[in-house]
Design a protein around this motif. Structure first.
Motif, PDB file in Angstrom:
ATOM      1  N   LYS A 191       0.709  -1.252   0.025  1.00  0.00           N
ATOM      2  CA  LYS A 191       0.188   0.171  -0.080  1.00  0.00           C
ATOM      3  C   LYS A 191       0.924   1.155   0.176  1.00  0.00           C
ATOM      4  CE  LYS A 191      -2.108  -0.706   3.701  1.00  0.00           C
ATOM      5  NZ  LYS A 191      -2.092  -0.569   4.804  1.00  0.00           N
ATOM      6  N   ARG A 206      -6.879   1.115   6.690  1.00  0.00           N
ATOM      7  CA  ARG A 206      -7.442  -0.139   6.942  1.00  0.00           C
ATOM      8  C   ARG A 206      -8.984   0.249   6.868  1.00  0.00           C
ATOM      9  NH1 ARG A 206      -2.871  -0.907   7.725  1.00  0.00           N
ATOM     10  NH2 ARG A 206      -1.573  -2.440   8.848  1.00  0.00           N
ATOM     11  N   ALA A 230      -4.197   1.192  18.060  1.00  0.00           N
ATOM     12  CA  ALA A 230      -5.227   1.501  17.019  1.00  0.00           C
ATOM     13  C   ALA A 230      -6.354   0.997  17.452  1.00  0.00           C
ATOM     14  CB  ALA A 230      -4.647   1.080  15.620  1.00  0.00           C
ATOM     15  N   ARG A 241       0.756   5.174  14.421  1.00  0.00           N
ATOM     16  CA  ARG A 241       2.262   4.945  14.892  1.00  0.00           C
ATOM     17  C   ARG A 241       2.464   6.037  15.923  1.00  0.00           C
ATOM     18  NH1 ARG A 241       5.131   0.791  12.701  1.00  0.00           N
ATOM     19  NH2 ARG A 241       3.827  -0.453  11.235  1.00  0.00           N
ATOM     20  N   GLU A 285      -6.497  -6.801  14.142  1.00  0.00           N
ATOM     21  CA  GLU A 285      -7.022  -5.512  13.285  1.00  0.00           C
ATOM     22  C   GLU A 285      -8.718  -6.075  12.790  1.00  0.00           C
ATOM     23  OE1 GLU A 285      -4.288  -4.611  10.364  1.00  0.00           O
ATOM     24  OE2 GLU A 285      -2.929  -3.971  11.799  1.00  0.00           O
ATOM     25  N   ALA A 299       0.775   5.719   9.849  1.00  0.00           N
ATOM     26  CA  ALA A 299       1.747   6.528  10.556  1.00  0.00           C
ATOM     27  C   ALA A 299       1.080   7.247  11.689  1.00  0.00           C
ATOM     28  CB  ALA A 299       2.479   7.470   9.402  1.00  0.00           C
ATOM     29  N   THR A 315      -2.061   6.726   6.792  1.00  0.00           N
ATOM     30  CA  THR A 315      -3.089   6.877   8.210  1.00  0.00           C
ATOM     31  C   THR A 315      -2.306   5.974   9.368  1.00  0.00           C
ATOM     32  OG1 THR A 315      -4.715   5.127   7.675  1.00  0.00           O
ATOM     33  CG2 THR A 315      -5.021   7.601   6.937  1.00  0.00           C
ATOM     34  N   ALA A 326      -0.810  -1.804  16.998  1.00  0.00           N
ATOM     35  CA  ALA A 326      -2.390  -2.495  16.722  1.00  0.00           C
ATOM     36  C   ALA A 326      -3.385  -2.185  18.170  1.00  0.00           C
ATOM     37  CB  ALA A 326      -2.252  -3.908  16.182  1.00  0.00           C
TER      38      ALA A 326
HETATM   39  O1   DC Z   1      -0.129   0.227   8.003  1.00  0.00           O
HETATM   40  P1   DC Z   1       0.771   0.471   9.452  1.00  0.00           P
HETATM   41  O2   DC Z   1       1.398  -0.926   9.667  1.00  0.00           O
HETATM   42  O3   DC Z   1       1.809   1.521   9.380  1.00  0.00           O
HETATM   43  O4   DC Z   1      -0.528   0.672  10.411  1.00  0.00           O
HETATM   44  C1   DC Z   1      -0.069   0.676  11.763  1.00  0.00           C
HETATM   45  C2   DC Z   1      -1.153   0.116  12.518  1.00  0.00           C
HETATM   46  O5   DC Z   1      -2.347   1.239  12.605  1.00  0.00           O
HETATM   47  C3   DC Z   1      -1.456  -1.026  12.300  1.00  0.00           C
HETATM   48  O6   DC Z   1      -1.877  -1.923  13.611  1.00  0.00           O
HETATM   49  C4   DC Z   1      -3.055  -0.958  11.539  1.00  0.00           C
HETATM   50  C5   DC Z   1      -3.604   0.339  12.283  1.00  0.00           C
HETATM   51  N1   DC Z   1      -4.202   1.212  11.513  1.00  0.00           N
HETATM   52  C6   DC Z   1      -5.612   1.275  11.665  1.00  0.00           C
HETATM   53  O7   DC Z   1      -6.244   0.641  12.460  1.00  0.00           O
HETATM   54  N2   DC Z   1      -6.083   1.946  10.763  1.00  0.00           N
HETATM   55  C7   DC Z   1      -5.788   2.678   9.772  1.00  0.00           C
HETATM   56  N3   DC Z   1      -6.655   3.507   8.916  1.00  0.00           N
HETATM   57  C8   DC Z   1      -4.453   2.724   9.454  1.00  0.00           C
HETATM   58  C9   DC Z   1      -3.855   1.926  10.029  1.00  0.00           C
END
Ligand code: DC
Length: 223
Positions: free
Chosen positions: A15, A128, A101, A38, A182, A35, A33, A98
């Motif tokens: 992605k 996500r 989040a 994070r 997730e 990030a 998003t 996670a």
């Molecule tokens: O894509 P990533 O691995 O950098 O995402 C970090 C964390 O944030 C991962 O656990 C999924 C979560 N996330 C989320 O819940 N909703 C989003 N829109 C983006 C990421």
């Protein structure tokens, strides 16, 4: 409202890379998003705040500033004025993000920030829950899929390049566990938006995926 491309997909589906390339080719602002989640997790970690500590999280969210800026052609992430682009990718953040989040309080803060970003500019936003929750009326919705083994394989190779020592099995387990967290969470669970177009990147090169996504985007841009 600007033109909005929503790209949802699991970790390791490509992605991030695809979003940046499509953004460059169609002059869209790319927004990662993950990030942002994070950043919240890192801020909590640095301040010794646990995922169960609602009061502590509230204090963090009250004053948090997250900025995604392009500097010399590179996407940088700033947390409370500090460049944390590297720090947010450290394994200590991978391990807990996670869980953070999945906290409603955190999503309730971050989601409006993301909606705001789509108000005044044309964007491609990856995450996500972009096509399901953040922008259910996005102009384009893409679900970027990939087999779990290939995702682990890609992450394993990235880790090697970065000097992060983890076996393939450890990476695979880590991805499976994050996937579970997730998809099983109560709030904004990671699901494919019903009206999204699926692109499966398992056996495709980056160029092929970019081309496929551009085709889908262009159909909407020119209509
Ligand atoms: O894509 P990533 O691995 O950098 O995402 C970090 C964390 O944030 C991962 O656990 C999924 C979560 N996330 C989320 O819940 N909703 C989003 N829109 C983006 C990421």
């Amino acid at each position: 409202m600007g033109f909005v491309v929503a790209i949802d997909g699991p970790a390791g589906s490509g992605k991030g890379t695809i979003t940046k390339l499509v953004a460059e080719k169609r002059n869209l602002v790319s927004i990662d998003t993950g990030a942002m989640y994070r950043c919240v997790a890192l801020d909590c970690l640095n301040n010794g705040i646990d995922v169960e500590d609602a009061k502590g999280i509230e204090r963090i969210l009250d004053k948090i500033q997250i900025e995604l800026k392009k500097i010399d052609g590179e996407q940088k992430v700033f947390l409370n004025g500090k460049d944390v682009s590297k720090e947010i990718r450290e394994p200590r953040v991978d391990e807990v993000v996670a869980k953070f989040a999945a906290v409603k309080q955190i999503r309730d803060k971050v989601t409006p920030m993301q909606r705001e970003m789509g108000k005044t500019q044309n964007i491609i936003m990856e995450g996500r829950d972009i096509g399901t929750v953040v922008f259910p009326n996005a102009d384009v919705k893409i679900f970027l899929d990939c087999s779990i083994e290939e995702r682990a394989n890609r992450r394993y190779k990235q880790n090697l390049e970065k000097g992060i020592q983890m076996t393939y099995e450890e990476v695979l387990e880590n991805i499976k566990e994050r996937n579970r967290l997730e998809t099983e969470r109560d709030i904004a669970p990671f699901v494919k938006p019903e009206d999204a177009i699926t692109v499966d990147s398992t056996n495709m090169s980056i160029d092929e995926v970019v081309e496929e996504v551009l085709k889908i985007v262009d159909e909407k841009l020119h209509n």
